[in-house]
Design an enzyme around this catalytic site. Structure first.
Site, PDB file in Angstrom:
ATOM      1  N   HIS A  54      78.844  27.304 -36.330  1.00 21.14           N
ATOM      2  CA  HIS A  54      79.796  26.747 -35.651  1.00 21.14           C
ATOM      3  C   HIS A  54      80.704  26.424 -36.673  1.00 21.14           C
ATOM      4  O   HIS A  54      81.688  27.042 -36.827  1.00 21.14           O
ATOM      5  CB  HIS A  54      79.743  25.493 -35.052  1.00 21.14           C
ATOM      6  CG  HIS A  54      79.122  25.368 -34.078  1.00 21.14           C
ATOM      7  ND1 HIS A  54      78.259  23.919 -33.658  1.00 21.14           N
ATOM      8  CD2 HIS A  54      78.891  25.751 -32.862  1.00 21.14           C
ATOM      9  CE1 HIS A  54      77.789  24.424 -32.441  1.00 21.14           C
ATOM     10  NE2 HIS A  54      78.091  25.287 -31.645  1.00 21.14           N
ATOM     11  N   ARG A 104      72.565  44.411 -40.294  1.00 21.57           N
ATOM     12  CA  ARG A 104      74.137  44.967 -41.381  1.00 21.57           C
ATOM     13  C   ARG A 104      73.990  42.611 -41.896  1.00 21.57           C
ATOM     14  O   ARG A 104      75.047  42.602 -42.153  1.00 21.57           O
ATOM     15  CB  ARG A 104      75.258  44.974 -40.308  1.00 21.57           C
ATOM     16  CG  ARG A 104      75.199  44.615 -38.836  1.00 21.57           C
ATOM     17  CD  ARG A 104      76.487  44.758 -38.339  1.00 21.57           C
ATOM     18  NE  ARG A 104      76.466  44.364 -37.327  1.00 21.57           N
ATOM     19  CZ  ARG A 104      77.609  43.937 -36.306  1.00 21.57           C
ATOM     20  NH1 ARG A 104      78.731  43.163 -37.253  1.00 21.57           N
ATOM     21  NH2 ARG A 104      77.748  43.251 -35.453  1.00 21.57           N
ATOM     22  N   GLU A 151      78.854  52.099 -29.420  1.00 23.54           N
ATOM     23  CA  GLU A 151      78.094  51.618 -30.350  1.00 23.54           C
ATOM     24  C   GLU A 151      76.720  51.677 -30.418  1.00 23.54           C
ATOM     25  O   GLU A 151      75.663  51.181 -31.059  1.00 23.54           O
ATOM     26  CB  GLU A 151      78.052  49.881 -30.672  1.00 23.54           C
ATOM     27  CG  GLU A 151      78.081  49.892 -29.462  1.00 23.54           C
ATOM     28  CD  GLU A 151      78.540  48.423 -29.060  1.00 23.54           C
ATOM     29  OE1 GLU A 151      78.745  47.474 -30.434  1.00 23.54           O
ATOM     30  OE2 GLU A 151      78.417  47.671 -28.433  1.00 23.54           O
ATOM     31  N   ARG A 207      86.390  42.917 -24.015  1.00 20.55           N
ATOM     32  CA  ARG A 207      85.389  43.049 -24.267  1.00 20.55           C
ATOM     33  C   ARG A 207      84.288  42.478 -22.930  1.00 20.55           C
ATOM     34  O   ARG A 207      84.534  40.642 -23.069  1.00 20.55           O
ATOM     35  CB  ARG A 207      85.017  43.034 -25.691  1.00 20.55           C
ATOM     36  CG  ARG A 207      83.017  44.049 -25.566  1.00 20.55           C
ATOM     37  CD  ARG A 207      82.994  43.971 -26.653  1.00 20.55           C
ATOM     38  NE  ARG A 207      82.361  42.578 -27.686  1.00 20.55           N
ATOM     39  CZ  ARG A 207      82.573  42.135 -28.942  1.00 20.55           C
ATOM     40  NH1 ARG A 207      82.582  43.605 -29.460  1.00 20.55           N
ATOM     41  NH2 ARG A 207      82.248  41.334 -29.399  1.00 20.55           N
ATOM     42  N   CYS A 223      86.829  50.112 -34.009  1.00 16.34           N
ATOM     43  CA  CYS A 223      87.812  48.699 -33.581  1.00 16.34           C
ATOM     44  C   CYS A 223      86.617  47.502 -34.577  1.00 16.34           C
ATOM     45  O   CYS A 223      86.147  46.284 -34.783  1.00 16.34           O
ATOM     46  CB  CYS A 223      87.565  47.803 -32.471  1.00 16.34           C
ATOM     47  SG  CYS A 223      85.920  47.948 -31.365  1.00 16.34           S
ATOM     48  N   ASN A 239      80.474  48.852 -36.374  1.00 19.44           N
ATOM     49  CA  ASN A 239      79.711  47.905 -36.601  1.00 19.44           C
ATOM     50  C   ASN A 239      78.168  48.711 -37.053  1.00 19.44           C
ATOM     51  O   ASN A 239      77.159  48.515 -37.319  1.00 19.44           O
ATOM     52  CB  ASN A 239      80.074  46.724 -37.172  1.00 19.44           C
ATOM     53  CG  ASN A 239      81.235  46.299 -37.941  1.00 19.44           C
ATOM     54  OD1 ASN A 239      82.038  47.267 -38.721  1.00 19.44           O
ATOM     55  ND2 ASN A 239      81.873  44.721 -37.929  1.00 19.44           N
ATOM     56  N   ASP A 240      78.491  47.873 -35.503  1.00 19.63           N
ATOM     57  CA  ASP A 240      76.658  48.526 -34.875  1.00 19.63           C
ATOM     58  C   ASP A 240      76.553  49.406 -34.361  1.00 19.63           C
ATOM     59  O   ASP A 240      75.586  50.098 -34.863  1.00 19.63           O
ATOM     60  CB  ASP A 240      77.075  48.162 -33.433  1.00 19.63           C
ATOM     61  CG  ASP A 240      76.174  46.456 -33.613  1.00 19.63           C
ATOM     62  OD1 ASP A 240      75.740  46.097 -34.012  1.00 19.63           O
ATOM     63  OD2 ASP A 240      77.204  46.073 -32.443  1.00 19.63           O
ATOM     64  N   ARG A 254      86.841  39.364 -28.203  1.00 22.61           N
ATOM     65  CA  ARG A 254      85.594  38.618 -27.749  1.00 22.61           C
ATOM     66  C   ARG A 254      85.494  37.926 -26.804  1.00 22.61           C
ATOM     67  O   ARG A 254      85.851  36.606 -27.604  1.00 22.61           O
ATOM     68  CB  ARG A 254      85.429  38.484 -29.775  1.00 22.61           C
ATOM     69  CG  ARG A 254      85.274  39.679 -30.852  1.00 22.61           C
ATOM     70  CD  ARG A 254      84.896  39.406 -31.598  1.00 22.61           C
ATOM     71  NE  ARG A 254      84.572  39.902 -32.734  1.00 22.61           N
ATOM     72  CZ  ARG A 254      85.714  40.601 -33.850  1.00 22.61           C
ATOM     73  NH1 ARG A 254      86.574  39.811 -33.892  1.00 22.61           N
ATOM     74  NH2 ARG A 254      85.673  40.914 -34.568  1.00 22.61           N
TER      75      ARG A 254
END
Length: 772
Positions: free
Chosen positions: A362, A637, A603, A505, A674, A626-627, A469
């Site tokens: 959080h 990662r 990805e 997404r 992205c 990233n992925d 997201r």
């Protein structure tokens, strides 16, 4: 041997300083191995020498003598970075006799290197008079012992416990610790360590003398903590959106009379005093959460512990310590909570470091929303010894530097200053398109997740959203949001950027993103049930989300839908079938909405080879770098232990990116990117040269990227790309890109060119100035 090892490790971890720890090591290891000598030599990278720091069996007066890096058998162990096991050491050509040690009578020699994060810290040695080779089991034991000792020494170096001969008294010692990048940015400031306000585990069981009085005290303590929660939420009201403030409603519900409050009250009525009842209930809940494999659910244990400690503090009637926050506060705790975050004056908080927790915590979500550089999961950090120390938090790379040198501090200060200058100096570019020197138009979009991202994105000239997201609103609730709730959230995003496109997404959970109310328990979640795999298996979730997106776009028509974690054509076909079904349902309800463009995220390595099939079915592609990097290189990662292996400039990654663009353009379909690469000034040179149609990034990086692209030509970028594609090492590619930008007069955009080795820098006690 295993029991012996555990006992030694426990004693070493309980030691108050390094000297005591090393004495325990040499004494206990000598006894455990039934040998006559055990010694520890530590290596100083500044003097390039080993120092005998502790010994049992050699002359104690020899402690402090030094050996050169390549001298003697100790030096050879360090150079080879592997054990040396000799039957008769004096006959070895590298044997170095030191008269002060009194080791002339010892023949058998076993030395193992002490290594931490690929860096030699020292050598652990055992010796014996008898001519013999130490057994394989003995060698394994010593290797295991050295691995345990490495962490102890690293912590001692970080906190200045190791005083090397050439250091001035009281001078701090710089060290680097790796964690996980929680929120981007750089902070330079002074550490403020927050320890738990009360220790539940120390509370004993005791029979209540007056149950009524205990109940009254408990209820008062509950109400005091509730008031703290409300006050903290109020403090943060102007910095976070209502959906983020909902986190504090969760805490208040935990204290409700139908939740933890009721359980504690029941135990008090049975005769337990309030503090003991509280401890029992909190520990039971914490144990239950900590045993869960799901990372999001484990984070709930942090919330429960934090609340329990705060209630206990009031029960104990402790005077709450008034913490003085310096002008540039870097908040550190074993488990940073949103409550702690809210207690620091907003104008003084510049950075966060949490020893535990993940990017899914959080507090990490809030930190990203508030733009506070954050490092999570800094597990090696000796946090309880850092109050008042100068430090640097690199939220871009997930690194923490303690007592930074003036050289390192100045380099990072340049990064901070440049960022501020770009924000101020590029105001004039905000409303202008990004055009290269040879007149190529490159749209710059942003990645968003919370409404707090919107204003920051618009202020920096974002032309659209390349990745919204949608899982974030799901993650901060206690249940699935309804269709109407989702529609309201999505409408706010679409309206904020209209008429510019917003790419939403579909729900992307699994891996390191889980929902407390929809647990996913897997041994290997990153290769498991995540992304489109989850939503196709649960069409009731997918259809509700698509319907909400479509309804939210009515009259705006700037929606784009993107499918995550696609690994096969069949998944695309199934998803498109459901999207068309949802569209038909929405239209049948009388909602006038256009069918949106639909795209897939590339990805998964397998998807790279299916682009030519995907583009027959969808309107666009977007690479999640990233992925994709993570999967191509098989590097988690979020794992600081392998962070150095995660590199977007790896040749395999670059070849994959170029392949996707080539195949998509052959079919006339656009490709965006992205991931973090899209916001990296070095990387965008290559991405533009490859032909990416859109770059989507965090809003913080947008000014830098626009400045770089406005000052280069695509022709020049293609020349640079041709140079790096023949290279076979990611670090060399990175250095080559930096060199090319410096030659082009764009060097000021770069982060420090050299990764400084903390143990090789001479430091100044007052190296850092104010934090930014």
């Amino acid at each position: 041997m295993l029991n012996t090892l555990r006992r030694i490790v426990q004693e070493v971890n309980a030691a108050h300083d390094l000297e005591t720890a090393l004495d325990i090591i040499v004494t206990q290891v000598r006894q455990a191995m039934h040998t006559e000598v055990c010694s520890v030599y530590l290596f100083d990278h500044e003097t390039n020498q080993y120092t005998l720091m502790a010994t049992e069996g050699l002359n104690r007066s020899a402690i402090g003598i030094t050996i050169g890096r390549s001298e003697g058998l100790v030096g050879q162990v360090g150079l080879r970075e592997e054990p040396i096991n000799l039957e008769d050491a004096p006959t070895h050509p590298k044997f170095l006799y030191l008269e002060e040690t009194g080791e002339e009578c010892f023949h058998a020699f076993l030395g193992v290197p002490i290594i931490h994060h690929r860096q030699i810290l020292g050598v652990l040695v055992v010796q014996q008079r008898e001519r013999r080779r130490f057994r394989e089991s003995e060698e394994s034991f010593l290797v295991t012992m050295s691995a345990q000792l490495a962490g102890v020494i690293a912590h001692a170096e970080a906190t200045g416990s190791i005083k090397k001969s050439n250091r001035k008294s009281g001078e701090p010692y710089e060290a680097k610790f790796s964690g996980v990048a929680g929120a981007p940015g750089v902070a330079i400031g002074e550490a403020v360590v927050i320890l738990p306000p009360a220790f539940l585990s120390a509370v004993p069981d005791k029979e209540a003398e007056d149950a009524g009085h205990e109940l009254h005290s408990f209820q008062q303590a509950l109400e005091s903590v509730r008031e703290d929660m409300r006050r903290t939420a109020s403090k943060l009201a102007d910095r976070i959106r209502p959906e983020e403030q909902a986190l504090f409603d969760v805490y208040l519900r935990m204290l409700d009379d139908n939740a933890i409050g009721a359980e504690v009250s029941a135990l008090i009525r049975q005769g337990q005093w309030a503090q003991g009842a509280l401890r029992q209930v909190i520990e039971e809940h914490v144990r239950a959460f900590e045993m869960m494999e799901d990372p999001y659910l484990r984070e709930r244990a942090v919330d429960v512990k934090d609340l329990g400690r705060r209630v206990l503090a009031y029960l104990q009637e402790e005077n709450r310590v008034n913490i003085t926050y310096p002008e540039s506060t870097i908040l550190i705790s074993e488990e940073v909570t949103p409550t702690m975050l809210g207690e620091v004056p907003k104008e003084k908080l510049v950075g966060l470091v949490s020893v535990l927790g993940s990017v899914n915590s959080h507090v990490a979500i809030l930190a990203r929303a508030m733009g506070i550089p954050t490092v999570m999961g800094a597990v090696d950090l000796p946090y309880n010894q850092l109050s008042g120390k100068k430090m640097i938090v690199d939220g871009n790379l997930g690194r923490v530097y303690l007592s930074p040198s003036s050289e390192l501090c100045n380099q990072y200060q340049e990064v901070v200053d440049e960022e501020k200058q770009f924000i101020a100096g590029l105001e004039g570019l905000k409303g202008r398109p990004c055009i290269t020197r040879d007149n190529f138009r490159i749209p710059l979009w942003v990645n968003t997740g919370l409404m707090t991202d919107v204003m920051r994105s618009l202020d920096r000239g974002a032309e659209g959203v390349g990745l919204y997201r949608t899982e974030v609103p799901f993650m901060i609730r206690e249940r699935f949001p309804s269709e109407n709730e989702q529609q309201e959230i999505y409408r706010a995003q679409l309206q904020a950027f209209a008429p510019s496109p917003v790419t939403m997404r579909t729900l992307d959970i699994g891996g390191d993103k889980s929902l407390s109310y929809f647990p996913i328990e897997e041994d290997n979640p990153f290769l498991g049930w995540r992304g489109i795999r989850v939503t196709l298996d649960h069409p009731e979730i997918f259809l509700v989300q698509i319907r909400a997106m479509l309804k939210a776009s009515a009259g705006l028509n700037n929606l784009r839908i993107m499918l995550p974690m696609i690994s096969s054509v069949a998944e695309v076909d199934d998803a498109l079938h459901l999207i068309h079904r949802a569209y038909g349902e929405v239209v049948s309800e009388g909602v006038n909405v256009q069918f949106p463009p639909v795209g897939v995220m590339i990805e998964v390595p397998g998807a790279v080879y299916q682009v030519s099939e995907f583009v027959k079915r969808v309107d666009f592609l977007s690479i999640g770098s990233n992925d994709l990097t993570q999967y191509i290189l098989a590097v988690d990662r979020n794992n600081p232990r392998v962070a150095d292996l995660y590199h977007s400039f790896h040749p395999a990654v670059l070849y994959a990116l170029q392949s996707v663009v080539k195949d998509a353009h052959a079919a006339g379909k656009p490709v965006s990117i992205c991931g973090e690469m899209a916001g990296e000034p070095l990387a965008v040179v290559l991405l533009v040269a490859m032909g990416f149609d859109v770059l989507s990034m965090n809003a913080t990086n947008l000014p830098k990227v626009k400045w770089v692209l406005s000052n280069i030509s695509v022709g020049w970028a293609k020349e640079v790309l041709s140079k790096v594609l023949v290279l076979d090492d990611a670090k060399i590619i990175h250095s080559t890109l930096e060199l090319e930008l410096r030659k082009a007069g764009l060097g000021k955009i770069l982060t420090p060119a050299k990764e400084l080795n903390p143990t090789e820098i001479s430091v100044s006690p007052n190296a850092c100035g104010a934090g930014i």
